[in-house]
Write a protein that holds these residues in place. Structure first.
Motif, PDB file in Angstrom:
ATOM      1  N   ALA A 182      46.984  52.731  43.125  1.00 59.52           N
ATOM      2  CA  ALA A 182      48.335  52.143  43.210  1.00 59.52           C
ATOM      3  C   ALA A 182      48.290  50.651  42.872  1.00 59.52           C
ATOM      4  O   ALA A 182      49.162  50.142  42.158  1.00 59.52           O
ATOM      5  CB  ALA A 182      48.909  52.362  44.607  1.00 59.52           C
ATOM      6  N   MET A 183      47.257  49.957  43.354  1.00 58.20           N
ATOM      7  CA  MET A 183      47.125  48.527  43.045  1.00 58.20           C
ATOM      8  C   MET A 183      46.864  48.311  41.557  1.00 58.20           C
ATOM      9  O   MET A 183      47.426  47.399  40.946  1.00 58.20           O
ATOM     10  CB  MET A 183      45.994  47.905  43.873  1.00 58.20           C
ATOM     11  N   ILE A 184      46.020  49.149  40.983  1.00 64.70           N
ATOM     12  CA  ILE A 184      45.699  49.009  39.560  1.00 64.70           C
ATOM     13  C   ILE A 184      46.934  49.282  38.705  1.00 64.70           C
ATOM     14  O   ILE A 184      47.187  48.568  37.725  1.00 64.70           O
ATOM     15  CB  ILE A 184      44.526  49.927  39.175  1.00 64.70           C
ATOM     16  N   PHE A 199      35.993  44.617  45.869  1.00 59.02           N
ATOM     17  CA  PHE A 199      34.848  45.391  45.380  1.00 59.02           C
ATOM     18  C   PHE A 199      35.309  46.759  44.872  1.00 59.02           C
ATOM     19  O   PHE A 199      34.906  47.196  43.792  1.00 59.02           O
ATOM     20  CB  PHE A 199      33.801  45.544  46.482  1.00 59.02           C
ATOM     21  N   ASP A 200      36.169  47.429  45.634  1.00 64.59           N
ATOM     22  CA  ASP A 200      36.705  48.730  45.198  1.00 64.59           C
ATOM     23  C   ASP A 200      37.519  48.595  43.910  1.00 64.59           C
ATOM     24  O   ASP A 200      37.444  49.454  43.032  1.00 64.59           O
ATOM     25  CB  ASP A 200      37.566  49.356  46.294  1.00 64.59           C
ATOM     26  N   LEU A 201      38.293  47.507  43.812  1.00 66.08           N
ATOM     27  CA  LEU A 201      39.057  47.252  42.584  1.00 66.08           C
ATOM     28  C   LEU A 201      38.124  47.047  41.394  1.00 66.08           C
ATOM     29  O   LEU A 201      38.379  47.545  40.294  1.00 66.08           O
ATOM     30  CB  LEU A 201      39.961  46.025  42.750  1.00 66.08           C
ATOM     31  N   LEU A 202      37.043  46.304  41.623  1.00 67.24           N
ATOM     32  CA  LEU A 202      36.085  46.054  40.544  1.00 67.24           C
ATOM     33  C   LEU A 202      35.438  47.349  40.072  1.00 67.24           C
ATOM     34  O   LEU A 202      35.321  47.588  38.862  1.00 67.24           O
ATOM     35  CB  LEU A 202      35.018  45.055  40.995  1.00 67.24           C
ATOM     36  N   LEU A 203      35.033  48.195  41.005  1.00 72.58           N
ATOM     37  CA  LEU A 203      34.438  49.475  40.627  1.00 72.58           C
ATOM     38  C   LEU A 203      35.431  50.323  39.826  1.00 72.58           C
ATOM     39  O   LEU A 203      35.073  50.929  38.815  1.00 72.58           O
ATOM     40  CB  LEU A 203      33.980  50.242  41.867  1.00 72.58           C
ATOM     41  N   ILE A 254      39.126  48.325  32.346  1.00 71.13           N
ATOM     42  CA  ILE A 254      40.251  47.389  32.255  1.00 71.13           C
ATOM     43  C   ILE A 254      39.645  45.990  32.293  1.00 71.13           C
ATOM     44  O   ILE A 254      39.435  45.408  33.347  1.00 71.13           O
ATOM     45  CB  ILE A 254      41.262  47.592  33.397  1.00 71.13           C
ATOM     46  N   LYS A 255      39.330  45.453  31.122  1.00 74.91           N
ATOM     47  CA  LYS A 255      38.588  44.202  31.016  1.00 74.91           C
ATOM     48  C   LYS A 255      39.307  43.036  31.687  1.00 74.91           C
ATOM     49  O   LYS A 255      38.679  42.241  32.396  1.00 74.91           O
ATOM     50  CB  LYS A 255      38.304  43.870  29.553  1.00 74.91           C
ATOM     51  N   SER A 256      40.602  42.911  31.500  1.00 78.88           N
ATOM     52  CA  SER A 256      41.317  41.767  32.078  1.00 78.88           C
ATOM     53  C   SER A 256      41.242  41.774  33.607  1.00 78.88           C
ATOM     54  O   SER A 256      41.112  40.714  34.231  1.00 78.88           O
ATOM     55  CB  SER A 256      42.777  41.741  31.620  1.00 78.88           C
ATOM     56  N   LEU A 257      41.280  42.946  34.207  1.00 80.13           N
ATOM     57  CA  LEU A 257      41.180  43.043  35.660  1.00 80.13           C
ATOM     58  C   LEU A 257      39.750  42.766  36.114  1.00 80.13           C
ATOM     59  O   LEU A 257      39.544  42.066  37.116  1.00 80.13           O
ATOM     60  CB  LEU A 257      41.649  44.414  36.154  1.00 80.13           C
ATOM     61  N   MET A 258      38.773  43.267  35.392  1.00 80.38           N
ATOM     62  CA  MET A 258      37.377  42.966  35.733  1.00 80.38           C
ATOM     63  C   MET A 258      37.131  41.457  35.663  1.00 80.38           C
ATOM     64  O   MET A 258      36.503  40.880  36.549  1.00 80.38           O
ATOM     65  CB  MET A 258      36.413  43.702  34.802  1.00 80.38           C
ATOM     66  N   ASP A 259      37.655  40.818  34.612  1.00 76.73           N
ATOM     67  CA  ASP A 259      37.496  39.371  34.467  1.00 76.73           C
ATOM     68  C   ASP A 259      38.163  38.623  35.613  1.00 76.73           C
ATOM     69  O   ASP A 259      37.591  37.671  36.154  1.00 76.73           O
ATOM     70  CB  ASP A 259      38.081  38.896  33.134  1.00 76.73           C
ATOM     71  N   LEU A 260      39.365  39.035  35.985  1.00 72.48           N
ATOM     72  CA  LEU A 260      40.088  38.389  37.084  1.00 72.48           C
ATOM     73  C   LEU A 260      39.310  38.506  38.387  1.00 72.48           C
ATOM     74  O   LEU A 260      39.164  37.521  39.130  1.00 72.48           O
ATOM     75  CB  LEU A 260      41.484  39.002  37.241  1.00 72.48           C
ATOM     76  N   ILE A 261      38.801  39.678  38.683  1.00 74.10           N
ATOM     77  CA  ILE A 261      38.061  39.889  39.926  1.00 74.10           C
ATOM     78  C   ILE A 261      36.771  39.058  39.929  1.00 74.10           C
ATOM     79  O   ILE A 261      36.462  38.391  40.918  1.00 74.10           O
ATOM     80  CB  ILE A 261      37.751  41.382  40.140  1.00 74.10           C
ATOM     81  N   CYS A 262      36.046  39.082  38.833  1.00 76.79           N
ATOM     82  CA  CYS A 262      34.797  38.314  38.759  1.00 76.79           C
ATOM     83  C   CYS A 262      35.075  36.815  38.889  1.00 76.79           C
ATOM     84  O   CYS A 262      34.331  36.111  39.582  1.00 76.79           O
ATOM     85  CB  CYS A 262      34.069  38.617  37.455  1.00 76.79           C
ATOM     86  N   GLU A 263      36.126  36.347  38.264  1.00 73.56           N
ATOM     87  CA  GLU A 263      36.507  34.940  38.370  1.00 73.56           C
ATOM     88  C   GLU A 263      36.861  34.583  39.816  1.00 73.56           C
ATOM     89  O   GLU A 263      36.477  33.529  40.324  1.00 73.56           O
ATOM     90  CB  GLU A 263      37.706  34.671  37.455  1.00 73.56           C
ATOM     91  N   THR A 264      37.563  35.468  40.486  1.00 68.38           N
ATOM     92  CA  THR A 264      37.942  35.245  41.883  1.00 68.38           C
ATOM     93  C   THR A 264      36.717  35.210  42.783  1.00 68.38           C
ATOM     94  O   THR A 264      36.583  34.326  43.632  1.00 68.38           O
ATOM     95  CB  THR A 264      38.921  36.337  42.357  1.00 68.38           C
ATOM     96  N   VAL A 265      35.816  36.156  42.595  1.00 64.32           N
ATOM     97  CA  VAL A 265      34.590  36.198  43.406  1.00 64.32           C
ATOM     98  C   VAL A 265      33.747  34.954  43.136  1.00 64.32           C
ATOM     99  O   VAL A 265      33.235  34.325  44.073  1.00 64.32           O
ATOM    100  CB  VAL A 265      33.790  37.491  43.147  1.00 64.32           C
ATOM    101  N   ALA A 266      33.628  34.567  41.884  1.00 58.16           N
ATOM    102  CA  ALA A 266      32.864  33.365  41.546  1.00 58.16           C
ATOM    103  C   ALA A 266      33.470  32.137  42.219  1.00 58.16           C
ATOM    104  O   ALA A 266      32.744  31.273  42.728  1.00 58.16           O
ATOM    105  CB  ALA A 266      32.816  33.176  40.030  1.00 58.16           C
TER     106      ALA A 266
END
Length: 168
Positions: free
Chosen positions: A59-61, A105-109, A116-128
């Motif tokens: 649902a979030m994705i 973490f669940d969103l990243l997986l 979904i590259k843009s979402l992976m990038d957003l999550i990694c940027e947020t974690v960083a």
């Protein structure tokens, strides 16, 4: 996008690992390269099972993809308003990432599974961003990592890399 083109948009049906069904526009579903490839290969005529994505995360994705699809359509329609659209997209992304670490973490997986590259990038940027400026001890606490160095090994490690630990 005009209302007639939205109404004419083909619907894609996806099923979460919990068995819940979601009907979404093809343009929204195409944010996922995994689903987009299935559509192009003619494998999306029935329900697309997503066994690695539970209902709350799916649902979030879908919310993320829908918002980004609408923003891209708005940006293409009105070039003058793109700065406003870009600002609202940044605001949405910031609020979207305001979740617990385990949810990220669940969103990243799921973003990785769905490609979904843009979402992976957003999550990694947020974690960083959350890691920035943290000491190794703080990072271990943040990610529940057990320190498996003995005090002697840790001292040797720090001594060998003293330039890196000058401020810690």
């Amino acid at each position: 996008m005009s209302s007639s083109s939205v109404a004419a948009q083909k619907k894609i049906v996806v099923k979460s690992s919990d068995g819940d069904i979601f009907e979404i526009d093809e343009a929204v579903a195409s944010n996922s390269l995994t689903i987009k490839n299935m559509i192009e290969d003619g494998c999306a005529d029935n329900v697309i099972p997503l066994p690695n994505v539970n209902t709350p995360i799916l649902a979030m994705i879908i919310q993320y993809c829908k918002h980004h699809t609408e923003a891209a359509a708005d940006k293409g329609a009105v070039a003058a308003a793109s700065k406003v659209s870009e600002a609202s997209l940044i605001e949405f992304d910031t609020e979207f990432m305001n979740v617990e670490q385990c949810t990220r973490f669940d969103l990243l997986l799921a973003a990785n599974y769905l490609n979904i590259k843009s979402l992976m990038d957003l999550i990694c940027e947020t974690v960083a961003g959350t890691m920035k400026g943290k000491t190794p001890v703080e990072l271990r606490e943040m990610f529940n990592i057990e320190n498996d160095f003995t005090p002697e090994e840790e001292e040797k490690f720090r001594k060998d890399r003293d330039w890196k630990f000058e401020n810690n």
